[in-house]
Design an enzyme around this catalytic site. Sequence first.
Site, PDB file in Angstrom:
ATOM      1  N   ASN A   8       0.883  -1.164   0.000  1.00 60.77           N
ATOM      2  CA  ASN A   8       0.000   0.000   0.000  1.00 60.77           C
ATOM      3  C   ASN A   8       0.921   1.215   0.000  1.00 60.77           C
ATOM      4  O   ASN A   8       1.567   1.505   1.015  1.00 60.77           O
ATOM      5  CB  ASN A   8      -0.904   0.011   1.232  1.00 60.77           C
ATOM      6  CG  ASN A   8      -1.822   1.208   1.274  1.00 60.77           C
ATOM      7  OD1 ASN A   8      -1.666   2.165   0.522  1.00 60.77           O
ATOM      8  ND2 ASN A   8      -2.783   1.176   2.169  1.00 60.77           N
ATOM      9  N   ALA A  10       0.433   4.219   0.358  1.00 62.38           N
ATOM     10  CA  ALA A  10       0.080   5.249   1.337  1.00 62.38           C
ATOM     11  C   ALA A  10       0.580   4.912   2.738  1.00 62.38           C
ATOM     12  O   ALA A  10       0.476   5.729   3.653  1.00 62.38           O
ATOM     13  CB  ALA A  10      -1.434   5.450   1.365  1.00 62.38           C
ATOM     14  N   CYS A  11       1.133   3.727   2.925  1.00 62.42           N
ATOM     15  CA  CYS A  11       1.573   3.242   4.237  1.00 62.42           C
ATOM     16  C   CYS A  11       3.092   3.353   4.363  1.00 62.42           C
ATOM     17  O   CYS A  11       3.833   2.785   3.561  1.00 62.42           O
ATOM     18  CB  CYS A  11       1.130   1.787   4.403  1.00 62.42           C
ATOM     19  SG  CYS A  11       1.805   0.967   5.856  1.00 62.42           S
ATOM     20  N   GLY A  12       3.557   4.065   5.393  1.00 60.70           N
ATOM     21  CA  GLY A  12       4.993   4.226   5.609  1.00 60.70           C
ATOM     22  C   GLY A  12       5.707   2.905   5.854  1.00 60.70           C
ATOM     23  O   GLY A  12       6.811   2.689   5.349  1.00 60.70           O
ATOM     24  N   ARG A  15       6.080   1.276   2.520  1.00 62.85           N
ATOM     25  CA  ARG A  15       7.118   1.962   1.718  1.00 62.85           C
ATOM     26  C   ARG A  15       8.513   1.607   2.208  1.00 62.85           C
ATOM     27  O   ARG A  15       9.426   1.366   1.413  1.00 62.85           O
ATOM     28  CB  ARG A  15       6.909   3.471   1.747  1.00 62.85           C
ATOM     29  CG  ARG A  15       5.707   3.960   0.969  1.00 62.85           C
ATOM     30  CD  ARG A  15       5.715   5.469   0.792  1.00 62.85           C
ATOM     31  NE  ARG A  15       5.825   6.204   2.031  1.00 62.85           N
ATOM     32  CZ  ARG A  15       4.812   6.590   2.792  1.00 62.85           C
ATOM     33  NH1 ARG A  15       3.563   6.287   2.439  1.00 62.85           N
ATOM     34  NH2 ARG A  15       5.024   7.286   3.901  1.00 62.85           N
TER      35      ARG A  15
END
Length: 141
Positions: A8, A10-12, A15
Amino acid sequence: MDVTIYHNPACGTSRNTLALIRHAGIEPNVIEYLKAPPTRETLVRMIADAGLTVREAIRKKGTPYAELGLDDEALGDDQLLDAMLEHPILINRPFVVTPLGTRLSRPSEVVLDILPADAFKGAFTKEDGEPVLDEKGARIG
């Protein structure tokens, strides 16, 4: 090495996990699971291979977990899996699958357990500044 990450962007944590895989010199198969959810069979296999229960693989924060009543302990695995497949945001992330194993990489450095130890050649720091690998590529902590 064949590596797949259920990601995802949008997820740190997701990432950071993807960046660690790439830091190892591996370009993984990136599946944005919110757009292309895994099949039920794949999800069940990943959860089992990671040594988790279905309930442990559910994401609660920022999801419709409570609204759907999924905190009801009477619900069985099939009902929880149905909810995860209907609402992929409920699938905790990121799952990473490699020939060395499957992990829910929370925290992101858990992915190091299923990547070749000799693949890392330098330091790595998470987005928030937390060091994970030293200058020799060895795990910190």
